[in-house]
Design a protein around this motif. Sequence first.
Motif, mmCIF file in Angstrom:
data_model
loop_
_atom_site.group_PDB
_atom_site.id
_atom_site.type_symbol
_atom_site.label_atom_id
_atom_site.label_comp_id
_atom_site.label_asym_id
_atom_site.label_seq_id
_atom_site.Cartn_x
_atom_site.Cartn_y
_atom_site.Cartn_z
ATOM 1 N N VAL A 1 -33.359 64.694 24.100
ATOM 2 C CA VAL A 1 -31.908 64.556 24.007
ATOM 3 C C VAL A 1 -31.423 63.160 24.389
ATOM 4 O O VAL A 1 -30.370 62.718 23.911
ATOM 5 C CB VAL A 1 -31.174 65.656 24.807
ATOM 6 C CG1 VAL A 1 -31.180 65.355 26.311
ATOM 7 C CG2 VAL A 1 -29.763 65.862 24.276
ATOM 8 N N ALA A 2 -32.170 62.443 25.182
ATOM 9 C CA ALA A 2 -31.768 61.067 25.526
ATOM 10 C C ALA A 2 -31.683 60.185 24.278
ATOM 11 O O ALA A 2 -30.873 59.255 24.228
ATOM 12 C CB ALA A 2 -32.735 60.475 26.546
ATOM 13 N N GLU A 3 -32.483 60.496 23.249
ATOM 14 C CA GLU A 3 -32.435 59.743 21.990
ATOM 15 C C GLU A 3 -31.075 59.889 21.310
ATOM 16 O O GLU A 3 -30.720 59.072 20.458
ATOM 17 C CB GLU A 3 -33.532 60.231 21.045
ATOM 18 C CG GLU A 3 -34.937 60.075 21.582
ATOM 19 C CD GLU A 3 -35.971 60.910 20.813
ATOM 20 O OE1 GLU A 3 -35.715 61.253 19.630
ATOM 21 O OE2 GLU A 3 -37.012 61.226 21.407
ATOM 22 N N TYR A 4 -30.324 60.939 21.664
ATOM 23 C CA TYR A 4 -29.008 61.205 21.086
ATOM 24 C C TYR A 4 -27.886 60.890 22.083
ATOM 25 O O TYR A 4 -26.733 61.252 21.839
ATOM 26 C CB TYR A 4 -28.925 62.664 20.640
ATOM 27 C CG TYR A 4 -29.919 62.990 19.557
ATOM 28 C CD1 TYR A 4 -29.581 62.874 18.212
ATOM 29 C CD2 TYR A 4 -31.218 63.390 19.873
ATOM 30 C CE1 TYR A 4 -30.500 63.159 17.211
ATOM 31 C CE2 TYR A 4 -32.146 63.671 18.880
ATOM 32 C CZ TYR A 4 -31.772 63.546 17.557
ATOM 33 O OH TYR A 4 -32.693 63.816 16.560
ATOM 34 N N GLY A 5 -28.219 60.270 23.200
ATOM 35 C CA GLY A 5 -27.225 59.910 24.202
ATOM 36 C C GLY A 5 -26.983 60.958 25.255
ATOM 37 O O GLY A 5 -26.089 60.818 26.089
ATOM 38 N N GLY A 6 -27.764 62.039 25.249
ATOM 39 C CA GLY A 6 -27.569 63.134 26.198
ATOM 40 C C GLY A 6 -28.367 62.976 27.470
ATOM 41 O O GLY A 6 -29.393 62.298 27.505
ATOM 42 N N ASP A 7 -27.877 63.602 28.518
ATOM 43 C CA ASP A 7 -28.526 63.597 29.829
ATOM 44 C C ASP A 7 -29.236 64.937 30.035
ATOM 45 O O ASP A 7 -28.574 65.971 30.193
ATOM 46 C CB ASP A 7 -27.474 63.385 30.922
ATOM 47 C CG ASP A 7 -28.058 63.320 32.318
ATOM 48 O OD1 ASP A 7 -29.258 63.618 32.510
ATOM 49 O OD2 ASP A 7 -27.292 62.978 33.239
ATOM 50 N N PRO A 8 -30.566 64.966 30.050
ATOM 51 C CA PRO A 8 -31.271 66.246 30.210
ATOM 52 C C PRO A 8 -31.014 66.921 31.555
ATOM 53 O O PRO A 8 -31.222 68.133 31.681
ATOM 54 C CB PRO A 8 -32.745 65.867 30.049
ATOM 55 C CG PRO A 8 -32.814 64.405 30.273
ATOM 56 C CD PRO A 8 -31.475 63.829 29.906
#
Length: 171
Positions: free
Chosen positions: A94-101
Motif C-alpha cells: 500500500v505504500a506504493e499507492y501513498g498509504g500507511d500500512p
Amino acid sequence: KVARNIAYGPHERQQIDMHTATMRRAPRPVPVVVVFHDGGLIGGSRANTTTVADYFASIGFVGVNAGYRLAPDSKWPDGGRDVGAVVTWLHDHVAEYGGDPAQMFLIGISTGSLHAATYVFRPELLPPETPRVAGAILASGPFTFDFSEPMKGELAYFGEDRSRWPQMVVT
C-alpha cells in the motif's frame, strides 16, 4: 484514480481495486480504508461498494475495494482468510499507492462484516504472520443465526453439519 483488478491471491475473485486521490495529495502516507462487500455468502461483488472506496479517496485516504471468494467454492473460514490475505498484500504494497500500512482500517458490510469479524476476532484461524489492522467497522453483519432454519448461503458456507455452526460464528 483507480487501479483495478489487482490480484492478492490466485482465485479470480481475490482481487482489489485501489482508489487514490488526484486532488488531495498528502506529503506523507495516509490512512487506508478497505471495504468488503455484501452478498449473503454466495453472491455480491466489489461493484456493490465502489462508492465507499471512492469516498475515502476523495478525502485524501487510500480507498480499497476488496473482493473475496464465495460459497459453495469457499467454505468457512475462507472469508476471514481472504480478509487476512488482503491485509497482508496491502501491508506489503500500500505504500506504493501513498498509504500507511500502520493506519489500515476495515469496513465490512453484511457478509463482508462476517468475514472481517472472523479476521479480527478469530486470529487463530489465520497464518501466524498475518498483520493486524488499526480498526474495523462491522456494518449490518449476520452475527446471529437461526440454526434450525438455515438459509441457502449459510448451508453453502458453513456446511451441512449444523451442530458445528456455533463454534464457527463470531458472537
